[in-house]
Structures are given as structure tokens and as C-alpha cells.
Write an enzyme that holds these catalytic residues in place. Structure first.
Site, short mmCIF file in Angstrom:
data_model
loop_
_atom_site.label_atom_id
_atom_site.label_comp_id
_atom_site.label_asym_id
_atom_site.label_seq_id
_atom_site.Cartn_x
_atom_site.Cartn_y
_atom_site.Cartn_z
N ILE A 79 -25.40 -29.60 4.44
CA ILE A 79 -25.96 -30.54 5.42
C ILE A 79 -27.24 -31.09 4.81
O ILE A 79 -28.02 -30.34 4.20
CB ILE A 79 -26.22 -29.87 6.79
N ALA A 80 -27.44 -32.40 4.97
CA ALA A 80 -28.66 -33.02 4.44
C ALA A 80 -28.95 -34.30 5.19
O ALA A 80 -28.05 -35.00 5.63
CB ALA A 80 -28.51 -33.31 2.95
N VAL A 81 -30.24 -34.57 5.31
CA VAL A 81 -30.74 -35.81 5.92
C VAL A 81 -31.77 -36.38 4.95
O VAL A 81 -32.57 -35.64 4.37
CB VAL A 81 -31.39 -35.53 7.29
N GLU A 113 -25.28 -20.35 4.42
CA GLU A 113 -26.36 -19.81 3.60
C GLU A 113 -27.51 -20.80 3.67
O GLU A 113 -27.28 -22.01 3.68
CB GLU A 113 -25.94 -19.64 2.13
N ASN A 118 -36.91 -21.88 3.13
CA ASN A 118 -36.77 -23.06 3.99
C ASN A 118 -36.86 -22.65 5.47
O ASN A 118 -35.86 -22.57 6.17
CB ASN A 118 -35.43 -23.75 3.71
N TYR A 125 -31.25 -23.33 12.61
CA TYR A 125 -30.03 -22.54 12.71
C TYR A 125 -30.18 -21.44 13.77
O TYR A 125 -29.26 -21.20 14.56
CB TYR A 125 -29.63 -21.95 11.36
#
Length: 158
Positions: A79-81, A113, A118, A125
């Protein structure tokens, strides 16, 4: 890019036509930890995968996320933005879409993971019902950063 409200962005299935934009985000966000373009292409085409793209009103991909769902187990693959769009709830929106896709496929446990360094992602999460279940030492290379393994069960749903 002005972030604004997460509602100003739309979610849709990611397709192979999104590969260049997705891989550009992958490389920008993850640097040395980024998947190769070939691996990202394989992920988008692979069986048992659900990928979502988050796009702005011009149709530009500003985030993406992927789920592997086999039987009752699922795994958030990535997942990334884009950095310029962070902080506006877009990561949460992507995660919620992936969790909904997992539910629709009968997944009862979702794993992921996250880098030990972070705390923002870990907090997201945890707020979505994930719990830490283990550590994979030096998982992220070349930086030797541990991965925190997290799990969300049906009981963890909020």
C-alpha cells in the site's frame, strides 16, 4: 497537489494500464525497498490478487494497494500514497477498501508486514484492528530493518 478531503478521490480496480503510475509511486515511496517494475506487473496480473487504485479528479493515480486472498487467509501485499497526498486519510481509505475486498472473498484473517521504523503506518493498522504477532528480523533490505508482522481477525473488526 492539494490533498483536501479523501472523498475528493475515487477508488477503482487497478489495471495493467496503471502500471507506470503505480510503479513510479512504488519507487518514490519505498526507494531501496521498492519492488521491481516486473514484480509489480506480475502482482497486478496474478491470481488471487485484488489491487485498488486511488485516483484524483483528473484520473491520476495517487495511491494503490494490493491484497492476496486465498481461502480464509489474506495478506496486504503493498500500500502506498504519494507523499504530497499523505495525511488526508487516503491510506485509511485504501486499507478499508482492501479489507472490504477481503471480507467479500470470505477472508477471516488478514496479515501484513510493516517496517518497525514506521510508527504512522503501525498506528493506522492498529486503529483498523490489526495486532502485532511477531517480528521478522532484518526483513527489509538493504537497511536491515525489522518487519513487524500484524494480523486482523474477524474478531478484530471494528
Amino acid at each position: 497537489m492539494t490533498v483536501g478531503s479523501a472523498e475528493k478521490f475515487s477508488l477503482r480496480p487497478a489495471t495493467m494500464a496503471d502500471l507506470d503510475e503505480i510503479w513510479a509511486i512504488e519507487a518514490a515511496v519505498f526507494g531501496d525497498d521498492a519492488w521491481s517494475r516486473d514484480l509489480m506487473r506480475e502482482e497486478l496480473a496474478a491470481d488471487h490478487r485484488v489491487y485498488r487504485a486511488l485516483v484524483d479528479d483528473a484520473g491520476v493515480v495517487v495511491g494503490y494497494g494490493g491484497l492476496l486472498a486465498v481461502g480464509t487467509d489474506g495478506d496486504i501485499q503493498t500500500i502506498a500514497v504519494v507523499p504530497a497526498a499523505r495525511g488526508g486519510g487516503l491510506g485509511r481509505r485504501l486499507m478499508e477498501a482492501l479489507l472490504q475486498a477481503a471480507c467479500e472473498r470470505g477472508v477471516r484473517e488478514v496479515f501484513l508486514e510493516v517496517r518497525a521504523d514506521n510508527p504512522v503506518a503501525r498506528g493506522l493498522y492498529e486503529s483498523l484492528g490489526f495486532e502485532e504477532i511477531g517480528v521478522r528480523p532484518r526483513y527489509y533490505q538493504p537497511g536491515n530493518v525489522d518487519a513487524i508482522v500484524m494480523r486482523r481477525t474477524e474478531r478484530g473488526r471494528k
